[in-house]
Design an enzyme around this catalytic site. Structure first.
Site: not given
Length: 468
Positions: A37, A132, A355, A370, A375
């Protein structure tokens, strides 16, 4: 207020006489204190700052962002006091979210009010607040202070649409989810099945539905707009249906990490950059990257099956095994006895990886994920196919879209078993089925590239913020 999805291709170009007033306007952001987040919120902050808005980030002491990475922003802690155990990685994620909302409402309101009272010319005044989407209490608190407030949804449009539909799903008998309906398609949410709806195993289903209802209610009552980290090419239909349900505009501004010119890694973990040199020694598309993200965890039995499946697959792999990724273990989990030799000969295990750089590396052939939304977007933007192992919450929605809507991934299934793991890994990495999904992933990457090149969505969002 006019409603309508502000999309990448259809958004009107800002007029020459509509200029940003950097001297007088500020946006205040309040991210949820988890990496998945914080990253998109700070990417949004970078993009708004580049368009002339001053940025203040209110944040919790728990998992606080590093101000040194963004000297151009003002960072203000709210100084919350969390209940005992709320910050523990062993605490149920739903319990954490409820505790955070309860503990942070008053400190957030006080910090925001102090910020407003402390403004003196020539300081920029506050144009709006962005919280958020999980901060339902902060949404109400900011609105109560008389400020326009927008929510940043850090999940997919499909997930958000399913959240808005929860009351209807309950009335239609899909909720609570019944075993006999697990594989039934949800009529208004295809391609989702009942089993793909948001769930958190081990959490109370009534509490989860209540949490989602609070989010939806707060947004309908208090939000001046909703910002989604997605783009039309992959979720145009979902975005249109979201707008049908809302009385405020929806802005599709993603993929945020690609919109930034040089986005920083907003990581709560220190990445092992040595893995990039290890990848350099491998042929193109030969390595499987394995990571279940920054929060998800598995049981010791599942971890062992994953390890032995990778070991017997014959495929080189880079595996992120971070502290807390296996239930009931302290520190970094150890490889099962007998797997170490395979790891030394064919694999590399790190506690965290950079990543985006890993996914962009030519050696990466697929991503065992996941299916968290960040991702998912990162894999789409690099054209990397996915081996889907969703763990909780929105990940089941994303996994279903990856495998059955966009066709860029394969499922591992609900039961993780070493022989199935090895066979599915080989299928994705070395066989014709893998070539098929890899080609679809390449085509989806081209659509993402085109979106980044032509998008006006952030410009329109900034203009809207200055107009409300």
């Amino acid at each position: 207020m006019s409603a309508g999805v502000i999309s990448h291709q259809t958004a009107p170009m800002a007029r020459d006489d509509q200029v940003y007033d950097a001297v007088r306007r500020r946006v205040v952001l309040f991210p949820l204190p988890f990496q998945g987040h914080i990253s998109p919120m700070l990417h949004l902050a970078e993009l708004l700052h580049a368009r002339g808005l001053a940025v203040t980030v209110l944040h919790t002491d728990f998992n606080a962002p590093d101000p040194a990475r963004h000297p151009e922003f003002a960072f203000v802690p709210i100084r919350e006091t969390l209940p005992d155990g709320a910050a523990s990685p062993e605490t149920d994620i739903l319990a954490q979210l409820l505790a955070l909302n309860g503990a942070c409402e008053a400190p957030f309101r006080d910090a925001l009010a102090s910020l407003l009272l402390g403004q003196r010319p020539p300081d920029p005044d506050v144009a709006c607040v962005v919280v958020d989407g999980q901060w339902y209490t902060a949404l109400g608190a900011a609105s109560g202070l008389g400020l326009p407030v927008l929510t940043l949804r850090t999940e997919s449009a499909a997930t958000f649409r399913s959240m808005l539909a929860f009351p209807r799903l309950r009335d239609a008998g899909y909720l609570p989810i019944k075993d006999e309906r697990l594989d039934e398609l949800v009529a208004e949410l295809e391609p989702l099945r009942a089993r793909d709806l948001i769930r958190i195993d081990g959490s109370d289903e009534d509490a989860l539905r209540g949490f989602i209802a609070r989010i939806a209610d707060a947004m309908r009552v208090s939000a001046s707009g909703v910002v989604l980290n997605t783009f039309d090419a992959i979720e145009g239909l979902e975005l249109a249906k979201i707008q049908d349900e809302l009385s405020c505009p929806a802005f599709a501004v993603g993929p945020l990490h690609r919109m930034c010119r040089a986005p920083a890694e907003h990581s709560l973990h220190e990445p092992d950059r040595g893995c990039l040199a290890w990848l350099d020694a491998h042929p193109p598309r030969s390595v499987l990257y394995v990571s279940l993200g920054s929060v998800a965890s598995v049981g010791p039995g599942v971890f062992e099956e994953m390890a032995w499946g990778l070991a017997s697959s014959g495929v080189p792999f880079l595996w992120v095994v971070r502290p807390g990724s296996v239930h009931g273990t302290e520190g970094t989990p150890r490889m099962p006895d007998g797997v170490d030799e395979e790891v030394r000969s064919r694999g590399k295990v790190v506690t965290w990886a950079p990543q985006r750089e890993v996914l962009a590396h030519k050696a990466i052939g697929a991503f065992w994920s996941h299916c968290g939304w960040n991702s998912t977007l990162e894999s789409i933007c690099e054209g990397v196919p996915v081996l889907a192992q969703p763990c909780f919450a929105d990940q089941t929605v994303n996994a279903r879209y990856l495998t059955h809507q966009w066709g860029v991934g394969l499922e591992l299934g609900d039961v993780i078993e070493r022989a199935t793991v090895a066979e599915t890994v080989r299928m994705l990495m070395t066989r014709r089925e893998g070539d098929r999904v890899r080609e679809k992933a390449r085509q989806l990457k081209l659509q993402a590239d085109q979106c980044v090149a032509t998008s006006l969505a952030i410009d329109n969002l900034a203009q809207y913020m200055l107009s409300i």
